[in-house]
Design a protein around this motif. Sequence first.
Motif, PDB file in Angstrom:
ATOM      1  N   GLN A 214       3.671   8.966   6.157  1.00 63.37           N
ATOM      2  CA  GLN A 214       2.279   9.307   5.826  1.00 63.37           C
ATOM      3  C   GLN A 214       1.375   9.225   7.057  1.00 63.37           C
ATOM      4  OE1 GLN A 214       0.849   7.100   2.419  1.00 63.37           O
ATOM      5  NE2 GLN A 214       2.584   7.704   1.157  1.00 63.37           N
ATOM      6  N   PHE A 215       1.625   8.225   7.893  1.00 66.84           N
ATOM      7  CA  PHE A 215       0.815   8.074   9.108  1.00 66.84           C
ATOM      8  C   PHE A 215       1.074   9.249  10.060  1.00 66.84           C
ATOM      9  CE2 PHE A 215      -0.328   6.598  13.280  1.00 66.84           C
ATOM     10  CZ  PHE A 215      -1.427   5.781  13.081  1.00 66.84           C
ATOM     11  N   ALA A 216       2.348   9.572  10.235  1.00 70.69           N
ATOM     12  CA  ALA A 216       2.695  10.699  11.113  1.00 70.69           C
ATOM     13  C   ALA A 216       2.073  11.994  10.597  1.00 70.69           C
ATOM     14  CB  ALA A 216       4.219  10.829  11.224  1.00 70.69           C
TER      15      ALA A 216
ATOM     16  N   SER B  70       0.803  -1.227   0.000  1.00 72.20           N
ATOM     17  CA  SER B  70       0.000   0.000   0.000  1.00 72.20           C
ATOM     18  C   SER B  70       0.832   1.272   0.000  1.00 72.20           C
ATOM     19  CB  SER B  70      -0.925   0.022   1.228  1.00 72.20           C
ATOM     20  OG  SER B  70      -1.939  -0.941   1.110  1.00 72.20           O
ATOM     21  N   PHE B  71       2.005   1.211   0.642  1.00 72.02           N
ATOM     22  CA  PHE B  71       2.762   2.458   0.839  1.00 72.02           C
ATOM     23  C   PHE B  71       4.197   2.374   0.305  1.00 72.02           C
ATOM     24  CE2 PHE B  71      -0.127   1.636   4.477  1.00 72.02           C
ATOM     25  CZ  PHE B  71      -1.100   2.586   4.171  1.00 72.02           C
ATOM     26  N   ASN B  72       4.515   1.329  -0.405  1.00 70.23           N
ATOM     27  CA  ASN B  72       5.846   1.115  -0.991  1.00 70.23           C
ATOM     28  C   ASN B  72       6.867   0.578   0.008  1.00 70.23           C
ATOM     29  OD1 ASN B  72       5.191   1.820  -3.642  1.00 70.23           O
ATOM     30  ND2 ASN B  72       5.425   3.995  -3.177  1.00 70.23           N
ATOM     31  N   ASN B  73       6.962   1.213   1.161  1.00 69.82           N
ATOM     32  CA  ASN B  73       7.892   0.699   2.171  1.00 69.82           C
ATOM     33  C   ASN B  73       7.486   1.229   3.537  1.00 69.82           C
ATOM     34  OD1 ASN B  73       9.289   3.328   2.605  1.00 69.82           O
ATOM     35  ND2 ASN B  73       9.867   3.007   0.460  1.00 69.82           N
ATOM     36  N   PHE B  74       8.128   0.664   4.560  1.00 70.29           N
ATOM     37  CA  PHE B  74       7.742   0.983   5.933  1.00 70.29           C
ATOM     38  C   PHE B  74       8.008   2.449   6.270  1.00 70.29           C
ATOM     39  CE2 PHE B  74       8.689   0.806  10.611  1.00 70.29           C
ATOM     40  CZ  PHE B  74       7.405   0.529  11.016  1.00 70.29           C
TER      41      PHE B  74
END
Length: 245
Positions: free
Chosen positions: A157-159, A147-151
């Motif tokens: 994005q979450f932050a 979903s987001f390419n990598n951790f």
Amino acid sequence: MAKQISRRRFINQSAKAGMAVTAAVITGNRLFAGANVQSGGVFTGFDQTPLPYAYNALEPFIDALTMEIHYSKHAAAYATNLKDAAKAEAVDMSKPLEDVFGKISKYSAKLRNNGGGHYNHELFWKSMKKDGGGQPAGKLLSAINQSFNNFDTFKTQFADAGKNRFGSGWAWLYADKDKQLKIGSTPNQDNPLMDLCEIKGMPMLGLDVWEHAYYLKYQNKRADYINAWWNTINWEFVQKRFESL
Ligand SMILES: [Fe+2]
């Protein structure tokens, strides 16, 4: 620790008892009409469950006094007020709280705010632990990468979702009806299970960005609180939740 019983056992026990059972946590799969997704395998009762660690367990990232006030005052009040509203509005408290969110628009603001407040905090406590942090593994990590390419991109994005939430609210990692992971945020105590919420799905991980969650230690520096919070996450809990979808 929260009491966990199987759904079948819960049903059997409920039938035998012939009375309402406010189970703390019920495990199993179930379809939620409101969110239109399978649950994370964890169902939430109306009572506040014990904090699964000591108030100081998350030091130095979240201080003990903040934890004590947050859990024993703020979250406890949400649970008390939720039950008051549920009684007044004839909500069946023998059923999981998740069932109510799919039709929360039919109930009062008191039920919405305190139901969300109770549910969100129950999830929040369990998603942290002493010596937490690090990275997820297994299917959860694969889904995050998909979903987001990598951790690291996911974390950014979450932050940002937490930092950019104006006023009080939550940042969420949630699974949509296709079990795809997404990031979003909600105001106040709303969550993605609610029928009136702009984002819809099953919460996997939630971050409380109300000032009561961080102000004693971090004052106005919400970004610093978010940066520190990554060190508290119980990724095993989140992984189990995701893998039970
Ligand atoms: Fe909170």
